[in-house]
Scaffold this active site. Structure first.
Site, short mmCIF file in Angstrom:
data_model
loop_
_atom_site.label_atom_id
_atom_site.label_comp_id
_atom_site.label_asym_id
_atom_site.label_seq_id
_atom_site.Cartn_x
_atom_site.Cartn_y
_atom_site.Cartn_z
N SER A 33 32.65 29.98 39.77
CA SER A 33 34.14 30.54 39.49
C SER A 33 35.05 29.92 38.46
O SER A 33 35.17 28.44 38.30
CB SER A 33 35.02 30.24 40.88
OG SER A 33 36.27 30.80 40.86
N LYS A 84 36.35 38.62 52.07
CA LYS A 84 37.65 39.41 51.79
C LYS A 84 38.27 40.34 53.08
O LYS A 84 39.32 40.38 53.20
CB LYS A 84 37.61 40.17 50.47
CG LYS A 84 37.68 39.35 49.26
CD LYS A 84 37.65 40.23 47.90
CE LYS A 84 37.96 39.25 47.00
NZ LYS A 84 38.12 40.05 45.71
N GLY A 144 32.46 52.90 42.10
CA GLY A 144 32.18 52.00 42.90
C GLY A 144 33.63 52.23 44.31
O GLY A 144 34.32 53.00 43.98
N ALA A 145 33.15 51.53 45.33
CA ALA A 145 33.91 51.59 46.43
C ALA A 145 33.89 50.16 47.12
O ALA A 145 34.55 50.14 48.28
CB ALA A 145 33.57 52.60 47.28
N GLY A 146 33.76 49.10 46.41
CA GLY A 146 33.62 47.78 47.28
C GLY A 146 34.84 46.81 46.87
O GLY A 146 35.82 47.40 46.60
N GLY A 147 34.58 45.78 46.81
CA GLY A 147 35.81 44.63 46.77
C GLY A 147 36.55 44.69 45.91
O GLY A 147 37.91 44.54 45.53
N TYR A 247 33.07 40.25 33.80
CA TYR A 247 33.30 39.54 32.51
C TYR A 247 32.30 38.83 31.91
O TYR A 247 32.60 37.94 31.31
CB TYR A 247 34.70 38.80 32.89
CG TYR A 247 34.90 37.68 34.11
CD1 TYR A 247 34.02 36.63 34.24
CD2 TYR A 247 35.16 38.28 35.19
CE1 TYR A 247 34.01 35.88 35.07
CE2 TYR A 247 35.45 37.31 36.20
CZ TYR A 247 34.76 36.22 36.21
OH TYR A 247 34.70 35.19 37.39
N GLY A 269 36.36 42.37 32.18
CA GLY A 269 37.32 41.85 33.38
C GLY A 269 38.02 40.71 33.20
O GLY A 269 38.62 40.25 34.26
O1 SKM Z 1 39.83 38.24 43.85
C1 SKM Z 1 39.26 37.28 43.09
C2 SKM Z 1 39.53 35.93 43.60
O2 SKM Z 1 40.87 35.44 43.95
C3 SKM Z 1 38.99 34.80 42.69
C4 SKM Z 1 37.56 35.20 42.18
C5 SKM Z 1 36.74 33.81 41.51
O3 SKM Z 1 37.26 32.83 41.45
O4 SKM Z 1 35.70 34.10 41.45
C6 SKM Z 1 37.21 36.36 42.10
C7 SKM Z 1 38.04 37.50 42.85
O5 SKM Z 1 37.44 37.82 43.94
#
Ligand code: SKM
Length: 299
Positions: A33, A84, A144-147, A247, A269
């Site tokens: 992340s 989530k 899409g329809a996911g997170g 991204y 993204g």
């Molecule tokens: O919603 C975001 C989350 O707040 C942070 C994140 C990340 O750090 O990869 C990804 C998304 O799910």
């Protein structure tokens, strides 16, 4: 100055002491992340005594991790896959958008009361605004329809999109797609439809009639980096927006097709990632994230 720890230019968090507020990111996998680097540099830039850490937490350890937010008096946390939806049962309150999306990506701890928010949709709408594009009145085709797709659809509808045409395959997310349609119909004035992605004629025509095409699936991201849901540049028109929520890689296959078609506004993204983070940052600290600075040092 190159930061030796993060490898990016700029300072890391200025200090940690007995008063430092802790913010987490609970997800699995999550070591990749960008959020810790982004938030910690923003805290340092503004001289805020906060720190942001990643915790590898799947559904199995989630209850204990959320309890720890209260026990340790953490200021809050981000939540990502696969938590989530799962996290909702452990919280005290939900924002209206979170309730509509059935998803939380941000937890705020106010003296032991945990409220769940979703900032992903805000990030999408704001990242368009940053580029001078207002979602209000726009027709959008969305895959899409996911997170990622659910908050994008819900927030766009809440912020005045005229019409959203959702396309998805009949996978495990189809039921969520149907739910998103129902929620948007009940709670907003936005027209919304759901069509199977196998209907390629309808998909092509929808894109031709749209101001925005947004792909919020994981197609284009590893291990699908050679794939795109639209491979024919003639499906796009120059004046539209093509938005890929992926991204990494920075230029996806879809973006290459759109660039070939001469589309003027082609986005990855990153903007959404920064702006969802900025919205969470504001909820925790009450301050605006210095997003230009973050962009400059990280991307
Ligand atoms: O919603 C975001 C989350 O707040 C942070 C994140 C990340 O750090 O990869 C990804 C998304 O799910």
């Amino acid at each position: 100055m190159t930061n030796k720890i993060t490898g990016v230019n700029g300072p890391i968090t200025g200090w940690l002491d007995g008063h430092t507020y802790l913010i987490g990111l609970m997800a699995y996998p999550i070591r990749h992340s960008m959020s810790p680097t982004m938030h910690n540099n923003a805290f340092a830039k503004l001289g805020l005594n906060y720190t942001y850490l990643c915790f590898e937490i799947g559904n199995d350890k989630l209850k204990g991790a959320v309890d720890a937010i209260r026990t340790l008096d953490m200021r809050g946390s981000n939540v990502s896959m696969p938590n989530k939806k799962e996290v909702i049962q452990y919280l005290d309150k939900l924002s209206p958008a979170s309730e509509m999306c059935d998803a939380v990506n941000t937890i705020v701890n106010d003296h032991g009361v945990l409220t769940g928010y979703t900032t992903d949709g805000i990030g999408f709408v704001q990242s368009l605004k940053d580029e001078g594009i207002d979602i209000k009145g726009k027709v959008m085709t969305l895959t899409g329809a996911g997170g990622a797709a659910t908050p994008i659809a819900v927030q766009s509808a809440l912020d005045g999109a005229k019409e959203i045409r959702i396309f998805n395959i009949k996978d495990d997310k189809w039921a969520q797609a149907e739910k998103n349609v129902k929620t948007i119909q009940e709670k907003t004035d936005c027209q919304v439809s759901l069509t199977e992605l196998t209907d390629q004629e309808a998909f092509k025509q929808s894109i031709a009639e749209s101001d925005i095409y947004c792909d919020a699936t994981s197609v284009g991201m590893k291990p699908l980096e050679d794939k795109t849901l639209v491979s024919d540049p003639s499906w796009f028109h120059e004046d539209m927006v093509v938005f890929d929520t992926v991204y990494a890689p920075r230029t996806t296959k879809l973006m290459q097709v759109a660039q070939k078609a001469g589309v003027k506004h082609v986005f990855d993204g990153i903007g959404m990632m920064i702006d969802q983070g900025a919205a969470s940052f504001k909820l925790w600290t009450g301050k605006d994230m210095p997003t230009d600075y973050i962009r400059e040092i990280m991307f």
